[in-house]
Design a protein around this motif. Structure first.
Motif, mmCIF file in Angstrom:
data_model
loop_
_atom_site.group_PDB
_atom_site.id
_atom_site.type_symbol
_atom_site.label_atom_id
_atom_site.label_comp_id
_atom_site.label_asym_id
_atom_site.label_seq_id
_atom_site.Cartn_x
_atom_site.Cartn_y
_atom_site.Cartn_z
ATOM 1 N N GLN A 1 0.850 -1.179 0.000
ATOM 2 C CA GLN A 1 0.000 0.000 0.000
ATOM 3 C C GLN A 1 0.888 1.232 0.000
ATOM 4 O OE1 GLN A 1 -2.211 0.475 3.732
ATOM 5 N NE2 GLN A 1 -0.955 -1.154 4.627
ATOM 6 N N VAL B 1 -1.095 -8.651 -8.198
ATOM 7 C CA VAL B 1 -1.295 -8.016 -6.891
ATOM 8 C C VAL B 1 -1.904 -9.054 -5.962
ATOM 9 C CG1 VAL B 1 -2.481 -6.216 -5.608
ATOM 10 C CG2 VAL B 1 -1.582 -5.730 -7.890
ATOM 11 N N ALA C 1 -3.382 -9.267 -2.517
ATOM 12 C CA ALA C 1 -3.904 -8.236 -1.619
ATOM 13 C C ALA C 1 -4.461 -8.840 -0.344
ATOM 14 C CB ALA C 1 -4.985 -7.430 -2.327
ATOM 15 N N TYR D 1 -5.901 -3.624 0.430
ATOM 16 C CA TYR D 1 -6.531 -3.232 -0.821
ATOM 17 C C TYR D 1 -7.841 -2.484 -0.578
ATOM 18 C CZ TYR D 1 -7.650 -3.558 -5.806
ATOM 19 O OH TYR D 1 -7.923 -3.259 -7.118
ATOM 20 N N SER E 1 -4.908 2.068 -0.524
ATOM 21 C CA SER E 1 -4.882 0.956 -1.481
ATOM 22 C C SER E 1 -4.149 1.340 -2.765
ATOM 23 C CB SER E 1 -6.318 0.546 -1.815
ATOM 24 O OG SER E 1 -6.325 -0.342 -2.909
ATOM 25 N N TYR F 1 -5.206 0.677 -5.492
ATOM 26 C CA TYR F 1 -6.222 1.137 -6.439
ATOM 27 C C TYR F 1 -6.339 2.654 -6.429
ATOM 28 C CZ TYR F 1 -10.559 1.540 -9.014
ATOM 29 O OH TYR F 1 -11.491 1.891 -9.959
ATOM 30 N N LEU G 1 -5.346 -10.262 -9.870
ATOM 31 C CA LEU G 1 -5.617 -9.764 -8.522
ATOM 32 C C LEU G 1 -6.076 -10.937 -7.667
ATOM 33 C CD1 LEU G 1 -5.752 -7.212 -6.783
ATOM 34 C CD2 LEU G 1 -8.085 -6.854 -7.599
ATOM 35 N N LEU H 1 -7.353 -11.709 -4.081
ATOM 36 C CA LEU H 1 -7.974 -10.839 -3.077
ATOM 37 C C LEU H 1 -7.993 -11.458 -1.692
ATOM 38 C CD1 LEU H 1 -10.737 -9.665 -5.490
ATOM 39 C CD2 LEU H 1 -9.042 -8.173 -4.420
#
Length: 693
Positions: free
Chosen positions: A356, A381, A383, A387, A392, A394, A481, A483
């Motif tokens: 991050q 990524v 995460a 995230y 994040s 993003y 990604l 998650l």
């Protein structure tokens, strides 16, 4: 019925000949000394030898055997061009009608194709098939051999003795003398090349007879690129560079322009495959903070000898604020400029593990990573709850290429990762160990970040059906990604663990566009004369596959669904050479036998290859393809009993064998018993009587 005299001697012939020689010497001495009765003595001695030789009158009951004619029909690839197939069939039918008029002649038809059962044949093997076809025929019954061919035969014996029979060999040539053809020869082609480099292919355009053209245009088509052209001189060796864009097969097609009046354009084209091989994969792993799963990533990447890993871990926790400058937080300065600006494109894969915003990487460098993806790079990524936080990734310029938007919520409850319907078809997750059945057999995870996918593919889901593994394509590159940061539970074997190694390796190779992990893939392999076609797709229905043979013939094949996302079918390959496989926008090539088959190396009809064996056996060659529309009349067929030359300008000869099968034999002794004894005693008595007077 046949009568003859046969001797069945009581002693060996060597003894009889020795006795005969001794008798000749004695007779000569008697004549030298002028002894009377020498002739009578010699006659008596001869009758004694005749009795020892034991002559018999033999009666044989013979059954005449038909002569055998072998007709070898060339069914190879070179016969399929320039109208030779129908011409060959017309000649064969005409020859069959002619041969029916010959009594006591058995015709054995032998068809020779370009391929054999084991698929290892290269070229026209008429004499090989002839030997197989005549394996059960005695040589003394063979009247001759007629070969119906274009003359391009690649297994001609060195001499007639190697044939194993003494009979004339004739050739009926289906082509025309002086045929013209242009051909593209591949002189040197690499099998492998490093990804990102170029490999030269050496080619040459040749013509059988000099034509008007001094140069010719080559069209080069590389996979996924528009065609390019190059003008070369006839007979000149040229190098065509082949760019190796990716691992796996890189296909390039080279084609020479057709020449007016040439025999065929089949051999004007060459399709080549250069297998792309990667050097050691360069991976940059950036861990945002120490955590239990960090070692999982490092151990997996370090265990692969083909991976060069650069790993940095940010040890400063985000909640610590003591005013220490960033450049003073490590013993060795983090080379951000070198990694994320100067050498960024040298990495094959960049992994952000629970990273991050910390102020370590300026936003400009994360923007560079986004551009790196759009230019063809790969980013993964992994995460955790980071995230979903305001810090994040993003919320940085990298978010423009990430495949899911975080909602800010983290679901923390036990769940087993499961495959979505798409995940059951996708090569990254399909057939993962333990994924079969209603419930996977692997262990549970406990955290997943809630996101909203955008222009992406969801392959796995977690708690409450939330997306767990999301893939996306951005520009020319790819992003993935994951998650949840609990994949380390599988690595530690919690509740039986799970296939974390397979999943992470497949994911990394998909990001780098390995052909074996593409969602849409068309693959063909050959085993002998069998083509195995395989089509992978995440769609519910696929297009039929078009199989193009080396001669240009096309066949449409509908594949059978084998399992989710996978279709297969096997078909038989009749020809040798390079087959082109296509389905929609996908294409592939596969080689059956020899890629540069002798069959298509020289397709003009010729009598040169067979001339030596024809001359040695007394046979001749006859051109029957002079008239393009129809075959020339067959030569007359004549049965002859002997002679070295077995052909003329308009006739060909077959050897009349007169072979037979003996059904029974009877022997009648001629000089045994009382008759022979009386003759011998009589001759001896006359000799003694002559001596007494």
């Amino acid at each position: 019925m046949r009568w003859s005299i046969e001797f069945l001697p009581f002693v060996s012939w060597s003894v009889i000949w020795a006795l005969a020689a001794f008798g000749v010497v004695l007779f000569a001495l008697l004549l030298w000394r002028a002894r009377r009765g020498a002739l009578l003595r010699a006659l008596a001695y001869a009758m004694l030898l005749l009795a020892i030789a034991n002559p018999h009158l033999k009666q044989e009951d013979r059954e005449p055997l038909n002569d055998v004619l072998a007709v070898v029909v060339d069914d190879t690839q070179s016969q399929a061009i320039a109208g030779r197939d129908p011409r060959t069939e017309a000649i064969r039918k005409d020859l069959e009608e002619r041969l029916k008029t010959f009594p006591n002649l058995d015709v054995r038809w032998i068809h020779s194709a370009s391929t054999s059962g084991d698929g290892d044949r290269d070229g026209t093997m008429l004499f090989t098939d002839l030997a197989k076809g005549l394996a059960d025929v005695p040589p003394d019954r063979l009247a001759g051999v007629i070969m119906l061919t274009d003359g391009n035969v690649h297994d001609v014996p060195g001499n007639a003795a190697a044939l194993g029979f003494d009979a004339p060999v004739h050739a009926l040539l289906t082509g025309k003398p002086g045929e013209f053809d242009r051909r593209l020869e591949v002189l040197r082609a690499p099998r492998f090349g490093l990804v990102g480099g170029e490999q030269p292919v050496e080619v040459r355009v040749t013509e059988t007879t000099p034509g008007d053209a001094k140069s010719v245009k080559l069209t080069v088509t590389r996979q996924g690129e528009p065609p390019s052209t190059k003008t070369v001189r006839i007979g000149e060796k040229v190098d065509i560079p082949v760019k190796v864009d990716h691992a796996g097969p890189n296909i390039v097609e080279i084609e020479a322009d057709a020449a007016p009046g040439e025999l065929t354009t089949v051999n004007n084209r060459a399709v080549l495959t250069v297998e792309g091989v990667r050097e050691n994969m360069r991976v940059l792993l950036v861990s945002g903070e120490p955590h239990a799963g960090e070692r999982t990533w490092r151990n997996m990447l370090k265990s692969d000898a083909a991976v060069d890993l650069v790993h940095f871990t940010i040890l400063r926790p985000p909640e610590k604020q003591d005013g220490t400058p960033i450049n003073q937080l490590s013993l060795i300065a983090f080379p951000t400029r070198e990694l994320f600006q100067e050498k960024l494109d040298q990495f094959d894969l960049i992994i952000f593990d629970r990273y991050q915003r910390r102020g370590v990487l300026p936003l400009l460098y994360l923007e560079n990573v986004a551009h790196y993806v759009e230019r063809g790079g790969a980013v993964l990524v992994s995460a955790g709850d980071d995230y979903a936080s305001p810090l994040s990734l993003y919320r940085t310029p990298l978010g423009e290429v990430l495949p899911a938007v975080p909602s800010g919520r983290v679901v923390e409850e036990p769940f087993k990762p499961t495959l979505t319907d798409l995940g059951q078809k996708h090569p990254v997750t399909r057939d993962l160990a333990g994924s079969k059945g209603d419930q996977p057999s692997w262990g549970r995870w406990f955290r997943v970040v809630d996101v909203d996918p955008r222009d992406a593919e969801v392959l796995m889901k977690g708690a409450e059906g939330k997306p767990l593994l999301v893939l996306g394509e951005r520009g020319q590159g790819r992003v993935a990604l994951l998650l949840s940061d609990h994949i380390w539970l599988w690595a530690r074997g919690y509740e039986g663990g799970g296939p974390y190694t397979d999943l992470l390796r497949r994911l990394a190779h998909w990001l780098m566009k390995e052909p074996d992990l593409e969602e849409e893939m068309l693959k063909a392999t050959s085993r002998g004369q069998t083509l195995n076609l395989e089509r992978r797709s995440i769609k519910d229905d696929i297009e039929p596959v078009t199989v193009t043979a080396p001669s240009g013939k096309e066949e449409t094949v509908t594949l059978d669904k084998a399992e989710p996302g996978l279709w297969r079918k096997s078909t038989t390959a009749v020809e040798q050479g390079v087959y082109r496989i296509s389905s929609g926008k996908l294409a592939s090539v596969v080689t059956v036998g020899n890629a540069n088959a002798k069959e298509l190396s020289a397709v003009t009809a010729t009598d040169a290859a067979l001339s030596s064996i024809l001359n040695e056996t007394g046979g001749g060659s006859f051109w029957l393809g002079r008239n393009q529309a129809d075959a020339s009349p067959l030569p007359r067929i004549v049965m002859v009993r002997g002679g070295h030359v077995m052909h003329g300008a308009d006739w060909l000869g077959l050897h009349k064998r007169d072979a037979y099968h003996v059904q029974g034999v009877r022997l009648f002794p001629l000089f045994t018993g009382f008759l022979a004894l009386a003759l011998l005693l009589g001759m001896m008595a006359i000799t003694w009587f002559r001596e007494g007077h």
